[in-house]
Write a protein that holds these residues in place. Sequence first.
Motif, PDB file in Angstrom:
ATOM      1  N   LEU A 104       0.831  -1.218   0.041  1.00 20.22           N
ATOM      2  CA  LEU A 104      -0.095  -0.038  -0.038  1.00 20.22           C
ATOM      3  C   LEU A 104       0.969   1.235  -0.142  1.00 20.22           C
ATOM      4  O   LEU A 104       0.659   2.306  -0.798  1.00 20.22           O
ATOM      5  N   LEU A 105       1.943   1.104   0.712  1.00 18.57           N
ATOM      6  CA  LEU A 105       2.861   2.483   0.761  1.00 18.57           C
ATOM      7  C   LEU A 105       3.523   2.641  -0.368  1.00 18.57           C
ATOM      8  O   LEU A 105       3.803   3.714  -1.017  1.00 18.57           O
ATOM      9  N   LEU A 106       4.056   1.505  -1.006  1.00 20.62           N
ATOM     10  CA  LEU A 106       4.642   1.568  -2.289  1.00 20.62           C
ATOM     11  C   LEU A 106       3.743   2.116  -3.216  1.00 20.62           C
ATOM     12  O   LEU A 106       4.154   2.797  -4.241  1.00 20.62           O
ATOM     13  N   GLY A 107       2.454   1.656  -3.424  1.00 27.04           N
ATOM     14  CA  GLY A 107       1.625   2.171  -4.393  1.00 27.04           C
ATOM     15  C   GLY A 107       1.367   3.723  -4.269  1.00 27.04           C
ATOM     16  O   GLY A 107       1.048   4.442  -5.048  1.00 27.04           O
ATOM     17  N   CYS A 154       2.088   9.029  -6.054  1.00 30.31           N
ATOM     18  CA  CYS A 154       2.574  10.702  -6.022  1.00 30.31           C
ATOM     19  C   CYS A 154       3.719  11.018  -6.852  1.00 30.31           C
ATOM     20  O   CYS A 154       3.805  12.142  -7.304  1.00 30.31           O
ATOM     21  N   LEU A 155       4.577  10.048  -7.086  1.00 25.49           N
ATOM     22  CA  LEU A 155       5.602  10.126  -8.166  1.00 25.49           C
ATOM     23  C   LEU A 155       4.804  10.345  -9.487  1.00 25.49           C
ATOM     24  O   LEU A 155       5.218  11.496 -10.202  1.00 25.49           O
ATOM     25  N   LEU A 156       3.943   9.832 -10.091  1.00 30.67           N
ATOM     26  CA  LEU A 156       3.302  10.045 -11.324  1.00 30.67           C
ATOM     27  C   LEU A 156       2.496  11.227 -11.102  1.00 30.67           C
ATOM     28  O   LEU A 156       2.781  12.224 -12.169  1.00 30.67           O
ATOM     29  N   ILE A 157       1.938  11.712 -10.201  1.00 29.18           N
ATOM     30  CA  ILE A 157       1.394  13.071 -10.150  1.00 29.18           C
ATOM     31  C   ILE A 157       2.505  14.226 -10.174  1.00 29.18           C
ATOM     32  O   ILE A 157       2.389  15.286 -10.622  1.00 29.18           O
ATOM     33  N   ALA A 158       3.583  13.902  -9.649  1.00 30.77           N
ATOM     34  CA  ALA A 158       4.659  15.012  -9.550  1.00 30.77           C
ATOM     35  C   ALA A 158       5.292  15.047 -10.881  1.00 30.77           C
ATOM     36  O   ALA A 158       5.620  16.036 -11.390  1.00 30.77           O
ATOM     37  N   LEU A 159       5.364  14.017 -11.813  1.00 32.95           N
ATOM     38  CA  LEU A 159       5.839  14.017 -12.906  1.00 32.95           C
ATOM     39  C   LEU A 159       4.960  14.640 -13.911  1.00 32.95           C
ATOM     40  O   LEU A 159       5.297  15.274 -15.037  1.00 32.95           O
ATOM     41  N   SER A 160       3.700  14.316 -13.800  1.00 29.59           N
ATOM     42  CA  SER A 160       2.715  14.963 -14.752  1.00 29.59           C
ATOM     43  C   SER A 160       2.490  16.506 -14.565  1.00 29.59           C
ATOM     44  O   SER A 160       2.040  17.284 -15.513  1.00 29.59           O
TER      45      SER A 160
END
Length: 123
Positions: free
Chosen positions: A107-110, A115-121
Amino acid sequence: MATVSCPRCHQLVESQAITCPYCRTTLKAFGHPGIPLHRATGDEYLCDSCTYHADDTCNFPQRPYAKDCTLYQNIAEYQLQQEQQRQDNSFSTTFQSWIKRNQTWLLLLGLLLICLLIALSTS
């Protein structure tokens, strides 16, 4: 408290009873409530269906004509248990149990990946 049937008089007795209160048959070995005493029914011998007799590891003095034994293990139940363990060790069962054990980390990894995908987008 759980009850069991006496092998001689078939009366219901407490599962921890050392002797049957009705017919005085010994139900537990050596007078200890934690040591079950297995008894043969009818003219059969316990050794005919015992795992230890089948694999020749029994050192009981009454072997192969034992009518009661403290170490008796039914070979049919043992084989069924072994088959069930083999089925439980399949890949899907192992994978499912791994997921259950590591559910928090997954769950934490997901969340971290989201968060990483939101930051990159946004950049």
